[in-house]
Structure formats: structure tokens, C-alpha cells
Design a protein around this motif. Structure first.
Motif, PDB file in Angstrom:
ATOM      1  N   SER A  36       0.823  -1.209   0.000  1.00 28.56           N
ATOM      2  CA  SER A  36       0.000   0.000   0.000  1.00 28.56           C
ATOM      3  C   SER A  36       0.854   1.255   0.000  1.00 28.56           C
ATOM      4  N   ASN A  55       0.006 -11.784  -0.664  1.00 26.29           N
ATOM      5  CA  ASN A  55      -1.088 -10.987  -1.220  1.00 26.29           C
ATOM      6  C   ASN A  55      -0.603  -9.633  -1.712  1.00 26.29           C
ATOM      7  N   ASP A  58      -4.829  -4.500  -1.017  1.00 20.69           N
ATOM      8  CA  ASP A  58      -6.251  -4.446  -1.356  1.00 20.69           C
ATOM      9  C   ASP A  58      -6.584  -3.298  -2.303  1.00 20.69           C
ATOM     10  N   ASN A  59      -5.813  -2.224  -2.184  1.00 24.94           N
ATOM     11  CA  ASN A  59      -6.109  -1.039  -3.004  1.00 24.94           C
ATOM     12  C   ASN A  59      -5.280  -0.984  -4.283  1.00 24.94           C
ATOM     13  N   ASP A  83      -6.731  -9.659  -7.521  1.00 31.18           N
ATOM     14  CA  ASP A  83      -8.172  -9.366  -7.531  1.00 31.18           C
ATOM     15  C   ASP A  83      -8.604  -9.046  -8.966  1.00 31.18           C
ATOM     16  N   THR A  86     -11.754  -6.649  -9.537  1.00 26.09           N
ATOM     17  CA  THR A  86     -11.511  -5.210  -9.433  1.00 26.09           C
ATOM     18  C   THR A  86     -10.694  -4.705 -10.615  1.00 26.09           C
TER      19      THR A  86
END
Length: 328
Positions: A36, A55, A58-59, A83, A86
Motif C-alpha cells: 500500500s 497478497n 487491497d487497493n 483481484d 476489481t
């Protein structure tokens, strides 16, 4: 056109630099993983190249969309940590390297299995004490065994050919059978593979459907004294169930190049540090486990292909909007 690559290792650098020079495209090489915090370094680039077993943030695609990044190209096969939904929402194309060197991984799995069959852990321990006796560590021969190959993509098919070369009987399971292998009549159901195989070797991607496909219930179906080999994805095995089976002898040995909680351990120097993972420490201490840090792919051929194919894929998408390696 400008690219940025994250988590670049020293062994990859020469291939990045050569490709950049030959194609006259600027490629910025960063040692940092994509987090991030570091994702801000992607600003101003057309494509981002990533490689990490853990991973991604998330963003990731929210930020890449803000920077108008067109392509996210991973330097490996698996995209289970990406992801894709997204990415699609933001029209960011994701590519992978579907076949960097199937032989590298297939060869490695057999190498690790042979160490188990010939009791190399036990001999190394004995020889370290200058005890050079043979008994009672009698080995086993692969050519007398039935090998169950789970997953018959490129790597699985390469493994099948090698096992056949040893004289082993090969059976296989795949929800999407290969037409050529179907003609050979080697496919069986997953349940039958568990029941018949002396060795079970995993060559499948990690999906919701096959998460922990090796578990307490499937192990109960297996032969007593079965060997399990995994150089695919750690999530395929319920480690707790495997450890229990290794202890009670149901599973005679395991060759593991992946581990379901490997991200904070593999490819990190933890010298002198405590490892706060009881399951991993237990595996590491077992005489009937051959453990390696996700290195089955790690050959010069594979590294070069991973770098060059990921770069070529990104270039192709930027120029034409498409490429054969698109996964999203």
C-alpha cells in the motif's frame, strides 16, 4: 511507453536490462514488493510488473486506475492472489506467464521425491555423526510404484513423461482432461486416484474448488504409506491434517516446495530470528519431510522466460490492447 517492475531480484536484472535495451522501452527496476505504501511508485507508468507469493495490497487496482496504468503483468503463472474482478472494473488488463518452464518444476518434484524414497534426510543425519552404515534405511524404487498426477496442464504433463521414464505406472485426475492423455486411458476419478496411488503429486492451481483438497477425509481414502508431493500451491494441502498423517504413518513422506502460510517465510533471510509458526517448525523438524522454499521454478531458463514474457505481454497490450497471455 514506460514500465515499472516491483520485487526485482538480482538474478532477474540482466534479463530486464537486455530486454529494455533491445526494445528501446524504459523499464524501472525496484527491489520493493508491491504494498500500500510502495504502490505510489507506479505513477507515470503504462504497465506494472509484479511477482510475489503473498497478497497484493487491497487497493492495488484502485491506485493503478488513478495513475492510468493500463496493464498489470505478473511474472508467474498463478493469479490466485490477484483481484481480477476489481482489475476488470477499472479496465486494467492482467497478464501472466503461463509456461515459463514446465520441465523445471516437473524435474524438481521428482528430485525431491527421490530423496524421500532413498531416505536422504536420515542418511545425512547419520553421516554428520560419521556413521556410514546402511541399515535399516532401505530405499524404494519409483519404477515399482503407481503415481497419481493431480492436474494435467503443462507441468503435470511434463511430470507424467518423466515418471513414465522411470517405469512407474501413471494415473491422473483433472476436471478438464487433456484429449491426448484421454486416448492413453490414464484418467481416473479423484477418489480412485486417492485409493490407487503410491505417490500423489499436485500440479493444480489454487482455486476455491480445490482448496485443501488434501485433507483429513481425502487422506483416509489413500493407501497406507502414501507419499505426497506438492510444488504447486500451499493452499492445496490442509497442513494440520498432513502433519497428523505423517506422524501416524498413514502418509510415509511428503516433499513440499510450497506451504499454505509461506509468504512471511520463504525467500526471506530469517537467520537468528524466531519463526512463530508451529506447523512450519514441525514440518521442518520431520525426518520424513523434504522441505524447500518454493524454488521448483528457479532455473536460469525459467527466470529469463518469466521476465521476457511478462515484458512482451505488457508491450503487446499497450500497443494493441490484446495479448495471448491475458487472464483478465
Amino acid at each position: 511507453m514506460k514500465f515499472v517492475a516491483f520485487n526485482v531480484r538480482d538474478d532477474e536484472r540482466k534479463y530486464f536490462e537486455n530486454w529494455s535495451k533491445e526494445n528501446k522501452i524504459e523499464v524501472t527496476l525496484l527491489k520493493e514488493e508491491l504494498t500500500s505504501t510502495t504502490i505510489a511508485k507506479a505513477k507515470g507508468y503504462d504497465a506494472v510488473l509484479g511477482f510475489q507469493t503473498g497478497n497484493y495490497p487491497d487497493n492495488l487496482f484502485d491506485e493503478l486506475a488513478k495513475f492510468n496504468v493500463k496493464v498489470f503483468s505478473v511474472r508467474n503463472v498463478g493469479v490466485d492472489n490477484v483481484d481480477l474482478e476489481t482489475a476488470g472494473k477499472y479496465n486494467i488488463t492482467v497478464t501472466n506467464v503461463p509456461a515459463y518452464s514446465p520441465n523445471a518444476i516437473a524435474e524438481f518434484t521428482i528430485t525431491q521425491l527421490l530423496q524421500l524414497l532413498r531416505k536422504q534426510n536420515l542418511f545425512r543425519q547419520r553421516m554428520a555423526k560419521q556413521d556410514f552404515r546402511w541399515a535399516p534405511f532401505v530405499g524404494e524404487e519409483l519404477g515399482h510404484m503407481t503415481v497419481g498426477v493431480m492436474g494435467t496442464g503443462r507441468i503435470g504433463r511434463a511430470a507424467i513423461q518423466i515418471y513414465k521414464g522411470f517405469g512407474a505406472k501413471v494415473i491422473a485426475y483433472d476436471p478438464f482432461p487433456n484429449p491426448q492423455l484421454e486416448k492413453e486411458g490414464i484418467y481416473v476419478s479423484q477418489e480412485e486416484l486417492f485409493k490407487q496411488a503410491d505417490v500423489i503429486t499436485l500440479h493444480m492451481p489454487a482455486t476455491d474448488e480445490n482448496y485443501h483438497c488434501i485433507n483429513e477425509d481425502s487422506i483416509k481414502l489413500m493407501k497406507d504409506g502414501v507419499y505426497i508431493v506438492n510444488a504447486a500451491r500451499g493452499a492445496l494441502i490442509d497442513t494440520e491434517a498432513l502433519i497428523a498423517a505423517l506422524k501416524n504413518g498413514k502418509v510415509k513422506g511428503a516433499a513440499l516446495d510450497t506451504y499454505e502460510n509461506e509468504a512471511p517465510i520463504f525467500n526471506h533471510d530469517l537467520s537468528g530470528q524466531a519463526i512463530n509458526d508451529p506447523m512450519f517448525k514441525e514440518l521442518l523438524a520431520m525426518d520424513n519431510v523434504v522441505l524447500s522454499p518454493h524454488i521448483a521454478f528457479y532455473t536460469e531458463t525459467a527466470v529469463q522466460n518469466m521476465v521476457e514474457v511478462s515484458l512482451a505481454s505488457a508491450k503487446k497490450v499497450v500497443e494493441t490492447g490484446t495479448a495471448k497471455t491475458i487472464v483478465q
